[in-house]
Design an enzyme around this catalytic site. Sequence first.
Site, short mmCIF file in Angstrom:
data_model
loop_
_atom_site.label_atom_id
_atom_site.label_comp_id
_atom_site.label_asym_id
_atom_site.label_seq_id
_atom_site.Cartn_x
_atom_site.Cartn_y
_atom_site.Cartn_z
CB SER A 60 -0.89 0.00 1.25
OG SER A 60 -1.51 1.25 1.44
CE1 TYR A 118 -3.68 -2.06 5.21
CE2 TYR A 118 -3.34 0.21 4.53
CZ TYR A 118 -3.54 -1.12 4.22
OH TYR A 118 -3.60 -1.50 2.90
CE LYS A 126 -1.47 -4.47 3.23
NZ LYS A 126 -1.59 -5.80 2.61
#
Length: 321
Positions: A117, A141, A145
């Site tokens: 991402s 988050y 990643k």
Amino acid sequence: MTWLITGGAGYIGAHVARAMTDTGEPVLALDDLSTGIPERLPADVPLVEGSTTDAGLLKRLLAEHEVTGVLHLAARKQVAESVAQPTRYYRENVGGLATLLEAVAEAGIERFVFSSSAAVYGDPGVDPITEDTPCAPVNPYGETKLAGEWLVRAAGRAHGISTVCLRYFNVAGAAAPELADTGVFNIVPMVFDRLTRDEAPRIFGDDHPTPDGTCVRDYIHVVDLAEAHLAAARRLDDRSGDLTVNIGRGEGVSVRELITVIGEVTGDRRPPVIEARRPGDAPRAVASADRAAEELGWTARRSVREMVESAWQGWLLHRGG
């Protein structure tokens, strides 16, 4: 050759499955169905219900289906939820990836594509964002990643696995209404949701250092994204090593411009409500798409208007409009 798609019944995963099968690639889907919908998958794609944290299941399905490559999309992906539940995000996103990579290495699989991402960059303050831009994620988050990328590359070097990490920018649109995103977590469905409830769209801050004062983002049609996965899979058929690639259009669209397009498509042109800036919103985040073109032979082809039009048809189907 059979490709395993983890998260294969999800919004993006089902589009990847369709792109692969449309070109004759055998595909197997694994999904825990927490957000996945089995009906999204092509009829000839087997679906195994389960999690990447289940080592025994992974070992069995990799052997039984003679898997030779993995497209790993399964992950939790909501920023606010990651802030509230960081241990869950690390356990599922990083722990599940570690379990999967152990099974992949044991099975002798040599091809692995990782769904990453643009959240790994945080707020880099550069334009455009290249793959060499320093990574400094600002939420759990994004951290998971980035940690996932480190793990994928390390496992690749240790076990002779060729890898590609795809850093998605902002995904929207649908190949068909039934494949549309059913969540209300990204800006396009969030605006649709406001309009459906007879409320004006919201803009968080119109005093950013951008041409119209609203945040600028790079939007990518999910069909283009799926085709990027196909290109990555084919690259791994031809070349070894590791590669990290931005997946975006390389063009910025402001929130105000996007809302204008949504108004034209839906016929609801009410002016947006301006609210205070949200903490952590980068004024501008636009990809450099040069490496994807050079290394994968891939460029995005679909416009923002096509994203909005196809997403709106999916919204009407799933929301009964």
